[in-house]
Write an enzyme that holds these catalytic residues in place. Structure first.
Site, PDB file in Angstrom:
ATOM      1  N   ALA A  16       0.751  -1.141   0.071  1.00  0.00           N
ATOM      2  CA  ALA A  16      -0.040   0.004  -0.014  1.00  0.00           C
ATOM      3  C   ALA A  16       0.818   1.302   0.040  1.00  0.00           C
ATOM      4  O   ALA A  16       0.239   2.413  -0.428  1.00  0.00           O
ATOM      5  CB  ALA A  16      -0.971  -0.041   1.311  1.00  0.00           C
ATOM      6  N   GLY A  18       3.500   1.498  -2.066  1.00  0.00           N
ATOM      7  CA  GLY A  18       4.323   1.398  -2.985  1.00  0.00           C
ATOM      8  C   GLY A  18       3.880   2.500  -4.229  1.00  0.00           C
ATOM      9  O   GLY A  18       2.825   2.936  -4.169  1.00  0.00           O
ATOM     10  N   ASP A  19       4.718   2.312  -5.205  1.00  0.00           N
ATOM     11  CA  ASP A  19       4.507   3.209  -6.491  1.00  0.00           C
ATOM     12  C   ASP A  19       3.362   2.918  -6.984  1.00  0.00           C
ATOM     13  O   ASP A  19       2.493   3.766  -7.552  1.00  0.00           O
ATOM     14  CB  ASP A  19       5.695   2.821  -7.418  1.00  0.00           C
ATOM     15  CG  ASP A  19       5.752   4.026  -8.510  1.00  0.00           C
ATOM     16  OD1 ASP A  19       5.795   5.052  -8.526  1.00  0.00           O
ATOM     17  OD2 ASP A  19       5.898   3.318  -9.594  1.00  0.00           O
ATOM     18  N   LEU A  20       3.046   1.726  -7.198  1.00  0.00           N
ATOM     19  CA  LEU A  20       1.818   1.242  -8.095  1.00  0.00           C
ATOM     20  C   LEU A  20       0.539   1.705  -7.181  1.00  0.00           C
ATOM     21  O   LEU A  20      -0.535   2.332  -7.799  1.00  0.00           O
ATOM     22  CB  LEU A  20       1.887  -0.158  -8.392  1.00  0.00           C
ATOM     23  CG  LEU A  20       0.416  -0.597  -9.293  1.00  0.00           C
ATOM     24  CD1 LEU A  20       0.786  -0.452 -10.412  1.00  0.00           C
ATOM     25  CD2 LEU A  20       0.121  -2.101  -8.940  1.00  0.00           C
ATOM     26  N   ALA A  21       0.729   1.578  -5.974  1.00  0.00           N
ATOM     27  CA  ALA A  21      -0.703   1.765  -5.218  1.00  0.00           C
ATOM     28  C   ALA A  21      -0.928   3.266  -5.322  1.00  0.00           C
ATOM     29  O   ALA A  21      -1.812   3.918  -5.391  1.00  0.00           O
ATOM     30  CB  ALA A  21      -0.435   1.523  -3.883  1.00  0.00           C
ATOM     31  N   VAL A  89       4.679  -9.514   5.087  1.00  0.00           N
ATOM     32  CA  VAL A  89       4.074 -10.438   4.459  1.00  0.00           C
ATOM     33  C   VAL A  89       4.440 -12.214   4.933  1.00  0.00           C
ATOM     34  O   VAL A  89       3.656 -12.927   4.571  1.00  0.00           O
ATOM     35  CB  VAL A  89       3.444 -10.366   3.097  1.00  0.00           C
ATOM     36  CG1 VAL A  89       2.638  -9.126   2.853  1.00  0.00           C
ATOM     37  CG2 VAL A  89       4.781 -10.237   2.244  1.00  0.00           C
ATOM     38  N   ASP A 180      -3.102  -7.281 -16.797  1.00  0.00           N
ATOM     39  CA  ASP A 180      -2.239  -6.789 -18.233  1.00  0.00           C
ATOM     40  C   ASP A 180      -2.963  -5.556 -18.427  1.00  0.00           C
ATOM     41  O   ASP A 180      -4.126  -5.529 -19.007  1.00  0.00           O
ATOM     42  CB  ASP A 180      -2.296  -7.565 -19.143  1.00  0.00           C
ATOM     43  CG  ASP A 180      -1.491  -7.005 -20.467  1.00  0.00           C
ATOM     44  OD1 ASP A 180      -1.318  -5.933 -20.604  1.00  0.00           O
ATOM     45  OD2 ASP A 180      -1.011  -8.174 -21.191  1.00  0.00           O
ATOM     46  N   HIS A 181      -2.273  -4.343 -18.123  1.00  0.00           N
ATOM     47  CA  HIS A 181      -2.865  -3.015 -18.047  1.00  0.00           C
ATOM     48  C   HIS A 181      -3.352  -2.573 -19.452  1.00  0.00           C
ATOM     49  O   HIS A 181      -4.047  -1.731 -19.766  1.00  0.00           O
ATOM     50  CB  HIS A 181      -2.475  -1.992 -17.187  1.00  0.00           C
ATOM     51  CG  HIS A 181      -0.858  -1.868 -17.656  1.00  0.00           C
ATOM     52  ND1 HIS A 181       0.071  -2.238 -17.165  1.00  0.00           N
ATOM     53  CD2 HIS A 181      -0.213  -0.877 -18.673  1.00  0.00           C
ATOM     54  CE1 HIS A 181       1.355  -1.712 -17.675  1.00  0.00           C
ATOM     55  NE2 HIS A 181       0.853  -0.960 -18.665  1.00  0.00           N
ATOM     56  N   LYS A 185      -6.790  -0.333 -21.645  1.00  0.00           N
ATOM     57  CA  LYS A 185      -6.650   0.644 -22.335  1.00  0.00           C
ATOM     58  C   LYS A 185      -8.116   0.694 -23.382  1.00  0.00           C
ATOM     59  O   LYS A 185      -8.367  -0.187 -23.933  1.00  0.00           O
ATOM     60  CB  LYS A 185      -5.550   0.729 -23.446  1.00  0.00           C
ATOM     61  CG  LYS A 185      -4.290   1.239 -22.487  1.00  0.00           C
ATOM     62  CD  LYS A 185      -4.250   2.288 -21.929  1.00  0.00           C
ATOM     63  CE  LYS A 185      -4.222   3.394 -23.204  1.00  0.00           C
ATOM     64  NZ  LYS A 185      -4.163   4.684 -22.245  1.00  0.00           N
ATOM     65  N   HIS A 243       1.973  -7.742 -23.079  1.00  0.00           N
ATOM     66  CA  HIS A 243       1.277  -6.632 -23.865  1.00  0.00           C
ATOM     67  C   HIS A 243       1.394  -6.886 -25.442  1.00  0.00           C
ATOM     68  O   HIS A 243       0.076  -7.077 -25.956  1.00  0.00           O
ATOM     69  CB  HIS A 243       1.966  -5.536 -23.518  1.00  0.00           C
ATOM     70  CG  HIS A 243       1.884  -5.127 -22.133  1.00  0.00           C
ATOM     71  ND1 HIS A 243       1.069  -5.487 -21.102  1.00  0.00           N
ATOM     72  CD2 HIS A 243       3.007  -4.696 -21.477  1.00  0.00           C
ATOM     73  CE1 HIS A 243       1.708  -5.217 -20.078  1.00  0.00           C
ATOM     74  NE2 HIS A 243       2.788  -4.636 -20.281  1.00  0.00           N
ATOM     75  N   LYS A 343      13.001   0.757 -25.738  1.00  0.00           N
ATOM     76  CA  LYS A 343      12.993   2.071 -24.760  1.00  0.00           C
ATOM     77  C   LYS A 343      13.979   2.899 -25.394  1.00  0.00           C
ATOM     78  O   LYS A 343      14.694   2.381 -26.526  1.00  0.00           O
ATOM     79  CB  LYS A 343      13.656   1.555 -23.278  1.00  0.00           C
ATOM     80  CG  LYS A 343      12.800   0.692 -22.439  1.00  0.00           C
ATOM     81  CD  LYS A 343      13.373   0.521 -21.051  1.00  0.00           C
ATOM     82  CE  LYS A 343      12.190  -0.296 -20.255  1.00  0.00           C
ATOM     83  NZ  LYS A 343      10.702   0.534 -20.103  1.00  0.00           N
TER      84      LYS A 343
HETATM   85  P1  NAD Z   1       7.517  -0.722  -4.898  1.00  0.00           P
HETATM   86  O1  NAD Z   1       8.415  -1.247  -4.660  1.00  0.00           O
HETATM   87  O2  NAD Z   1       7.130   0.948  -4.970  1.00  0.00           O
HETATM   88  O3  NAD Z   1       6.258  -0.891  -3.660  1.00  0.00           O
HETATM   89  C1  NAD Z   1       6.321  -2.225  -3.001  1.00  0.00           C
HETATM   90  C2  NAD Z   1       5.459  -2.333  -1.996  1.00  0.00           C
HETATM   91  O4  NAD Z   1       5.568  -3.581  -1.229  1.00  0.00           O
HETATM   92  C3  NAD Z   1       5.700  -1.225  -0.571  1.00  0.00           C
HETATM   93  O5  NAD Z   1       4.401  -0.885  -0.208  1.00  0.00           O
HETATM   94  C4  NAD Z   1       6.537  -2.168   0.304  1.00  0.00           C
HETATM   95  O6  NAD Z   1       6.257  -1.659   1.705  1.00  0.00           O
HETATM   96  C5  NAD Z   1       5.676  -3.570   0.285  1.00  0.00           C
HETATM   97  N1  NAD Z   1       6.511  -4.679   0.584  1.00  0.00           N
HETATM   98  C6  NAD Z   1       7.795  -4.956   0.210  1.00  0.00           C
HETATM   99  N2  NAD Z   1       8.033  -5.952   0.929  1.00  0.00           N
HETATM  100  C7  NAD Z   1       7.318  -6.271   2.046  1.00  0.00           C
HETATM  101  C8  NAD Z   1       7.034  -7.243   3.116  1.00  0.00           C
HETATM  102  N3  NAD Z   1       7.924  -8.231   3.226  1.00  0.00           N
HETATM  103  N4  NAD Z   1       5.778  -7.191   3.397  1.00  0.00           N
HETATM  104  C9  NAD Z   1       4.854  -6.193   3.772  1.00  0.00           C
HETATM  105  N5  NAD Z   1       5.103  -5.318   2.578  1.00  0.00           N
HETATM  106  C10 NAD Z   1       6.254  -5.347   1.915  1.00  0.00           C
HETATM  107  O7  NAD Z   1       6.661  -1.525  -5.995  1.00  0.00           O
HETATM  108  P2  NAD Z   1       5.753  -1.106  -7.163  1.00  0.00           P
HETATM  109  O8  NAD Z   1       6.394  -0.231  -8.234  1.00  0.00           O
HETATM  110  O9  NAD Z   1       4.519  -0.482  -6.350  1.00  0.00           O
HETATM  111  O10 NAD Z   1       5.260  -2.443  -7.842  1.00  0.00           O
HETATM  112  C11 NAD Z   1       4.338  -3.557  -7.388  1.00  0.00           C
HETATM  113  C12 NAD Z   1       4.052  -4.449  -8.160  1.00  0.00           C
HETATM  114  O11 NAD Z   1       3.471  -3.997  -9.319  1.00  0.00           O
HETATM  115  C13 NAD Z   1       5.233  -5.168  -8.614  1.00  0.00           C
HETATM  116  O12 NAD Z   1       4.875  -6.479  -9.231  1.00  0.00           O
HETATM  117  C14 NAD Z   1       5.489  -4.777 -10.062  1.00  0.00           C
HETATM  118  O13 NAD Z   1       6.156  -5.405 -11.256  1.00  0.00           O
HETATM  119  C15 NAD Z   1       3.988  -4.679 -10.485  1.00  0.00           C
HETATM  120  N6  NAD Z   1       3.825  -3.273 -11.621  1.00  0.00           N
HETATM  121  C16 NAD Z   1       4.257  -1.914 -11.107  1.00  0.00           C
HETATM  122  C17 NAD Z   1       4.197  -1.005 -11.926  1.00  0.00           C
HETATM  123  C18 NAD Z   1       4.318   0.556 -11.834  1.00  0.00           C
HETATM  124  O14 NAD Z   1       3.812   1.366 -12.470  1.00  0.00           O
HETATM  125  N7  NAD Z   1       4.641   0.779 -10.536  1.00  0.00           N
HETATM  126  C19 NAD Z   1       3.398  -1.147 -13.100  1.00  0.00           C
HETATM  127  C20 NAD Z   1       3.128  -2.448 -13.706  1.00  0.00           C
HETATM  128  C21 NAD Z   1       3.400  -3.428 -12.578  1.00  0.00           C
END
Ligand code: NAD
Length: 499
Positions: A16, A18-21, A89, A180-181, A185, A243, A343
């Site tokens: 929650a 992380g970057d994606l969230a 986790v 698969d985002h 689209k 994709h 890229k």
């Molecule tokens: P991130 O590294 O920014 O975030 C990871 C999250 O996991 C953080 O909230 C962190 O606190 C948590 N975390 C890590 N280890 C943990 C643990 N042991 N227990 C509990 N929490 C833990 O990663 P992200 O960029 O948000 O990516 C998450 C997933 O989404 C990955 O599988 C990535 O491949 C996929 N993804 C991301 C994007 C994107 O735009 N960021 C796009 C497509 C797919």
């Protein structure tokens, strides 16, 4: 399947902070909320960092604040439904606390025991989390339970099978939503509508009238700070396995007998089954790999891939792939599907070009450039739309001139935008899995891609880096089409707004 258009659920987001969230999930949920598409709901954010509920809610508001469609008055109400649970986790103890919190919120918000578990974390945790959710009783609910999984789904077929076995112990296939985002689209979803709702296209959609299909997905950005991940992935696993192959499947599939999840997915699976296997010594005649060197982007110097953070200075990882795919079935025999993705390319663009065969007689003298093949261009991003390239008489002169008919959807920039996530989250909440990938699709696409990576991993590419940053890839990608008598239609000249 009956679908509730204003679903109710407890949404648990693992990862929650992380970057994606932050960039995708919270803004997408917020949009659903402001559009009135959610009924009763609450969100539990799970991550390692220690945060209070208030701090978490502030972070959520901040992440939404940087996006459009803001309605300040609703923001506080929205954020008040967010709860935080600090939890490693891998720590078994903590799932029972999470279970208690989930039950409490379920009853407080009257969520009917419906649960979505969204794994927005590194893939190595997917299996562990899924197993705990079942073992510790978080999946024992009255309502629906669904597991949403981010890419990458495995690293190859073997690891994908291991992961699938782990999550299948806790969730049956119909409760697993593999994201698969690209499938969220607008214009990717439009491929089916263009094909199956227009009688002018479907009769022509085969090897009698189409000479080749080209799919380009180019990025201007380099690997940025994702070097560590990218070194283990490369463009083939990061883009082609999911994709690019998904777009091929949507373009090539037979019309489904009904627009149901099962029928659409099974037609896509049939495309993957008809994909000609490319292996061993054939790999380098059907596929081209590239790695960017330094160059200029928007007049500024940019470094080579090998100079980027966390990248091996002799890296063999490809940042570009072009390939020729053949679909050996009645409809497509002999029609190449060319794909390319990379890229640090000249433009950011995702486009599909369907090139139709030439007329049998050259009445209007193609050599003079007054006649061009008919093209149907589907603009996926950044602009969204369709362009049909025709030949017509224009003005005084009696010959023919290429003309374009265009439909521009009012698009927003960015493939991986909240818009796609918004649609996919909503689909998942309603139980519509059509735009998520089924295990059979994942397995078949990995087995296709594994044959290529096996050759590339065992043969170091001596010519790397072999394309300049800011170009459209290595020369070999041009030659791939030239040897079949085709060329890549330049994506920059095909833009909707240049028509
Ligand atoms: P991130 O590294 O920014 O975030 C990871 C999250 O996991 C953080 O909230 C962190 O606190 C948590 N975390 C890590 N280890 C943990 C643990 N042991 N227990 C509990 N929490 C833990 O990663 P992200 O960029 O948000 O990516 C998450 C997933 O989404 C990955 O599988 C990535 O491949 C996929 N993804 C991301 C994007 C994107 O735009 N960021 C796009 C497509 C797919």
């Amino acid at each position: 399947m009956t679908q509730n258009n204003r679903p109710t659920a407890l949404i648990m987001i693992f990862g929650a902070t992380g970057d994606l969230a932050r960039r995708k999930l919270y803004p997408s949920l917020y949009r659903l909320f402001t559009k009135g598409k959610l009924d009763r709901f609450a969100v539990v954010g799970v991550a390692r960092r220690s945060l209070t509920n208030e701090e978490f809610q502030d972070n959520v508001k901040e992440s939404i604040g940087s996006h459009d469609h803001l309605d300040e008055s609703k923001m506080d109400e929205f954020a008040s439904k967010f709860y935080y649970h600090s939890h490693d986790v891998t720590d078994s103890e903590s799932y029972s606390v999470l279970k208690g919190l989930a039950a409490e919120l379920d009853s407080h918000y009257r969520l009917d025991g419906n649960r979505i578990f969204y794994l927005a974390m590194a893939p190595e945790f997917f299996g562990t989390i899924a197993e705990h959710l079942k073992k510790d009783g978080l999946t024992d609910v009255e309502g629906f339970k669904r597991l949403v999984i981010e890419k990458p789904f495995g690293h190859d077929l073997e690891s994908a099978k291991v992961l699938n076995r782990q999550i299948r112990k806790a969730f049956p296939e119909n409760e697993i939503y593999r994201i698969d985002h690209y499938l969220g689209k607008e214009m990717v979803q439009n491929i089916e509508v263009i094909r199956f709702a227009n009688s002018i296209f479907e009769p022509l959609w085969n090897n009698r009238f189409i000479s080749n299909i080209q799919i380009t997905s180019s990025e201007v950005l380099g690997v940025e700070e994702r070097g560590r991940y990218y070194e283990t992935s490369g463009a083939l696993r990061d883009m082609v396995q999911n994709h690019m192959l998904q777009m091929v499947a949507l373009l090539a599939m037979e019309p489904p007998i009904r627009l149901t999840t099962e029928e659409i997915r099974s037609e896509k699976v049939r495309v993957f089954r008809a994909l000609r296997t490319v292996e061993g010594s054939d790999v380098n005649s059907y596929f081209v790999r590239g790695q960017y060197g330094k160059g200029k982007i928007n007049e500024s110097d940019v470094p080579a891939y090998r100079e980027q953070e966390m990248v091996d200075e002799a890296s063999n990882t490809e940042t570009f792939v072009a390939g020729k795919l053949m679909i050996d079935n009645f409809r497509w025999a002999g029609v190449p599907f060319y794909i390319r993705t990379g890229k640090r390319m000249e433009v950011k663009s995702t486009k599909i070009v369907v090139e139709f065969k030439e007329m049998p007689m050259d009445l209007y003298n193609r050599q003079e450039g007054s006649v061009s093949p008919n093209l149907l261009v589907i603009h996926i991003q950044p602009e969204e739309g369709i362009t049909l390239h025709l030949n017509a008489k224009k003005g005084q002169h009696s010959g023919s001139t290429p003309v374009k008919l265009s439909y521009a959807n009012k698009g927003i920039d960015g493939l991986n935008t909240p818009e796609a996530y918004e649609k996919l989250l909503y689909d998942c909440l309603r139980g519509d899995a059509t735009n998520f990938t089924h295990w059979d699709e994942v397995a078949l696409s990995w087995s296709f891609v594994d044959n290529i990576s096996e050759v590339w991993e065992n043969e170091k590419e001596a010519s790397f880096p072999n394309y300049e940053s800011g170009s459209m890839g290595p020369d070999a990608a041009e030659q791939l089409l030239e040897k079949d008598g085709f060329f890549w239609w330049p994506v920059t000249n095909l833009d909707v707004d240049k028509c």
